[in-house]
Design an enzyme around this catalytic site. Structure first.
Site, PDB file in Angstrom:
ATOM      1  CB  THR A  26       5.373  -6.297  44.762  1.00  0.00           C
ATOM      2  OG1 THR A  26       5.362  -4.877  44.666  1.00  0.00           O
ATOM      3  CG2 THR A  26       6.733  -6.830  44.378  1.00  0.00           C
TER       4      THR A  26
ATOM      5  CB  THR B 137       3.086   3.240  36.418  1.00  0.00           C
ATOM      6  OG1 THR B 137       2.892   3.833  37.704  1.00  0.00           O
ATOM      7  CG2 THR B 137       2.724   1.755  36.475  1.00  0.00           C
TER       8      THR B 137
ATOM      9  CD  GLU C 128       6.036  -1.891  44.747  1.00  0.00           C
ATOM     10  OE1 GLU C 128       4.889  -1.768  44.266  1.00  0.00           O
ATOM     11  OE2 GLU C 128       6.290  -1.718  45.954  1.00  0.00           O
TER      12      GLU C 128
ATOM     13  CE1 TYR D  22      -1.176   6.626  55.643  1.00  0.00           C
ATOM     14  CE2 TYR D  22      -0.698   4.601  54.469  1.00  0.00           C
ATOM     15  CZ  TYR D  22      -1.479   5.301  55.360  1.00  0.00           C
ATOM     16  OH  TYR D  22      -2.531   4.702  55.967  1.00  0.00           O
TER      17      TYR D  22
ATOM     18  CE1 TYR E 191       2.126  -3.971  49.833  1.00  0.00           C
ATOM     19  CE2 TYR E 191       0.702  -4.419  51.692  1.00  0.00           C
ATOM     20  CZ  TYR E 191       1.948  -4.119  51.187  1.00  0.00           C
ATOM     21  OH  TYR E 191       3.005  -3.979  52.060  1.00  0.00           O
TER      22      TYR E 191
ATOM     23  CD  GLU F 283       9.522  -7.981  48.332  1.00  0.00           C
ATOM     24  OE1 GLU F 283       9.050  -9.100  48.513  1.00  0.00           O
ATOM     25  OE2 GLU F 283       9.212  -7.254  47.362  1.00  0.00           O
TER      26      GLU F 283
ATOM     27  CE  LYS G 180       4.479   2.323  45.904  1.00  0.00           C
ATOM     28  NZ  LYS G 180       4.958   1.013  45.470  1.00  0.00           N
TER      29      LYS G 180
ATOM     30  CG  HIS H  84       5.530  -6.993  48.055  1.00  0.00           C
ATOM     31  ND1 HIS H  84       6.794  -6.470  47.871  1.00  0.00           N
ATOM     32  CD2 HIS H  84       4.706  -5.926  48.200  1.00  0.00           C
ATOM     33  CE1 HIS H  84       6.736  -5.146  47.897  1.00  0.00           C
ATOM     34  NE2 HIS H  84       5.483  -4.785  48.097  1.00  0.00           N
TER      35      HIS H  84
ATOM     36  NE  ARG I 215      10.453   0.097  47.369  1.00  0.00           N
ATOM     37  CZ  ARG I 215       9.262  -0.418  47.086  1.00  0.00           C
ATOM     38  NH1 ARG I 215       8.163   0.116  47.602  1.00  0.00           N
ATOM     39  NH2 ARG I 215       9.155  -1.460  46.296  1.00  0.00           N
TER      40      ARG I 215
ATOM     41  NE  ARG J 243       2.936  -3.398  60.172  1.00  0.00           N
ATOM     42  CZ  ARG J 243       2.846  -2.968  58.904  1.00  0.00           C
ATOM     43  NH1 ARG J 243       3.039  -1.714  58.612  1.00  0.00           N
ATOM     44  NH2 ARG J 243       2.545  -3.814  57.952  1.00  0.00           N
TER      45      ARG J 243
ATOM     46  CG  ASP K 272      -0.164  -0.822  42.653  1.00  0.00           C
ATOM     47  OD1 ASP K 272      -0.285  -1.859  41.967  1.00  0.00           O
ATOM     48  OD2 ASP K 272       0.846  -0.566  43.327  1.00  0.00           O
TER      49      ASP K 272
ATOM     50  CD  GLU L 187       2.432  -3.675  41.353  1.00  0.00           C
ATOM     51  OE1 GLU L 187       1.234  -3.592  41.016  1.00  0.00           O
ATOM     52  OE2 GLU L 187       2.974  -2.938  42.197  1.00  0.00           O
TER      53      GLU L 187
ATOM     54  CG  ASP M  59       3.901   0.695  41.858  1.00  0.00           C
ATOM     55  OD1 ASP M  59       3.939   1.895  41.542  1.00  0.00           O
ATOM     56  OD2 ASP M  59       3.530   0.287  42.972  1.00  0.00           O
TER      57      ASP M  59
ATOM     58  CD  GLN N  34       6.609   2.917  49.359  1.00  0.00           C
ATOM     59  OE1 GLN N  34       7.648   2.649  48.742  1.00  0.00           O
ATOM     60  NE2 GLN N  34       5.639   2.048  49.512  1.00  0.00           N
TER      61      GLN N  34
HETATM   62 MN    MN Z   1       2.798  -1.585  43.790  1.00  0.00          MN
END
Ligand code: MN
Length: 434
Positions: free
Chosen positions: A368, A265, A207, A252, A137, A382, A261, A142, A245, A151, A135, A209, A241, A248
């Site tokens: 995503t 899927t 997600e 990490y 990114y 989001e 994850k 996104h 959350r 952040r 997968d 994708e 995907d 997740q």
């Molecule tokens: Mn993904």
């Protein structure tokens, strides 16, 4: 890049009359898949309107010859891996032969009609045995939106615009559209709670994708150059995907490449070929002013000129209450695959750049695909700002994240002037209680 030919003619019609102006599968599409008729074995097929043409039976009945026959014969045993491994030439020959069989006025109609199945009475399976699932990114919007949540002062890490970021996903839990899955459990540690606990995911998300099927692979230690990367791509699908959350975020940040994850899927089961998508290729968008140019191993002029896909992608939600009331699914967002920051060829070149070998039937997720506007965000993370701003649905319900019984549906639509529009078929699944 792929030249348009007679198989792309928008005036082309099929004697399978429900294929003409079909939203997903007109004769210009002809995606490949694996299906089983009621009480029948798995076999290769091609979608035409609301029907499926049995590929192996076409070979047996003498409707195919040459490279097209070789392609159909490779698609045996209930997986398309060997067909994907053949690459573009036999796949194109098969497409041309299938148009010859299915076009209005074809002499093959009486024979082929007996080899058609009603898609509604068939089960669609995964089209290939997936050796590895990766997968990426590649959705910049996104990555920015998610990065801001975690952040606010530095949403994108410094490597993002140089490295197509990805992680190795879990192939065993990739399932075809329509297969429900159980809400996962995991470690959760809400803000304000000193220690984690274990229990059902509270922040279940999707997600949006694009899935990418690998065709011919590469030998270990022999990277695929960017200029020939497109020859290794056998087709595309929709890919959800599913993401836990809360699990997740604790295990990490921000990618969460493990238990947040790996539980499920969902993909659309038809492989839409690069040939079918040729009319919808567009130039990769120029990078924003000030962004670095990709390193040379990721740069190819032809790829930049036609390496993006103009593909409208929609996410819809059907809650149990909406289902009971007979309501239509509610659209949550509408994005476009053209918003990816990296082309698919760049993903292939990067993945193999360290010598990693790809194999026929490997599956990539694009990452995503969110757009720049609030109505084009490809996840609830989001859309609801991580659950802080619940969505209001037309029937008065609200959602932070997905609840039991909720169904998420993806749709894709490719449109271009002078081309027949095509779609990808269904990519949907219901969340079962834990
Ligand atoms: Mn993904």
């Amino acid at each position: 890049m792929i030249e348009l030919d007679s198989t792309h003619d928008p005036a082309l019609q099929s004697w399978v009359t429900n294929a003409n102006n079909h939203p997903d599968f007109p004769i210009q599409n002809l995606p490949l898949g694996v299906f089983a008729p009621l009480n029948g074995e798995r076999r290769a097929g091609v979608a035409i309107g609301d029907h499926i043409l049995d590929l192996a039976a076409c070979a047996v009945h003498g409707l195919l010859a040459g490279d097209a026959l070789r392609a159909a014969q490779a698609a045996q045993g209930g997986t398309l891996n060997a067909l994907l491994a053949l690459g573009a030439r036999p796949r194109r020959a098969l497409r041309l032969a299938l148009v010859g069989i299915l076009a209005r006025g074809s002499a093959a109609e009486p024979q082929a009609e007996a080899l058609l199945h009603d898609a509604g009475a068939c089960t669609l399976h995964l089209p290939a045995l997936i050796g590895d699932y990766t997968d990426f990114y590649a959705g910049l919007h996104h990555a920015m939106a998610v990065g801001k949540l975690f952040r606010p002062d530095a949403p994108l890490l410094p490597n993002y615009k140089y490295v197509p970021i990805g992680y190795h996903g879990r192939a065993s839990s990739v399932v075809p559209s329509g297969v429900p899955f159980r809400r996962p459990s995991g470690q959760r540690k809400p803000a304000g709670q000193a220690e984690p606990d274990f229990g059902p995911c509270r922040n279940l998300d999707y997600e949006l994708e694009l899935g990418i099927w690998i065709g011919p692979g590469n030998e270990p230690g022999a990277p695929i150059p960017i200029g020939s990367a497109c020859e290794h791509i056998a087709g595309f699908c929709l890919l959800n995907d599913w993401s836990a959350r809360d699990v997740q975020a604790w295990e990490y940040q921000p990618l969460g490449p493990f238990l947040g994850k790996s539980f499920a899927t969902t993909i659309s089961p038809w492989i839409v070929t690069p040939e079918a998508l040729a009319p919808f290729r567009i130039a990769q968008a120029a990078r924003p002013e000030g962004d670095p140019r990709p390193l040379p191993y990721l740069w190819d002029d032809a790829d930049q000129q036609a390496g993006a896909l103009n593909l409208v992608l929609e996410v819809l939600l059907l809650t149990p209450r909406m289902r009971e009331a007979g309501d239509e699914p509610h659209r949550l967002s509408r994005g476009n695959a053209r918003d990816a920051y990296w082309t698919v060829s760049q993903l292939v070149a990067h993945h193999s750049s360290n010598g990693c070998n790809l194999r026929p039937g490997d599956l990539f997720g694009s990452g995503t695909l969110s757009g720049p506007t609030p109505d084009s965000l490809g996840s609830l993370l989001e859309l609801t700002e991580s659950g802080r701003k619940p969505l209001a649905l037309p029937n008065g319900e609200t959602r932070r994240f997905l609840e039991d019984g909720d169904e998420i549906l993806f749709r894709a639509r490719a449109e271009a002037p002078g081309a027949a529009s095509i779609g990808f078929g269904s990519c949907r699944a219901v969340v079962l209680p834990n």
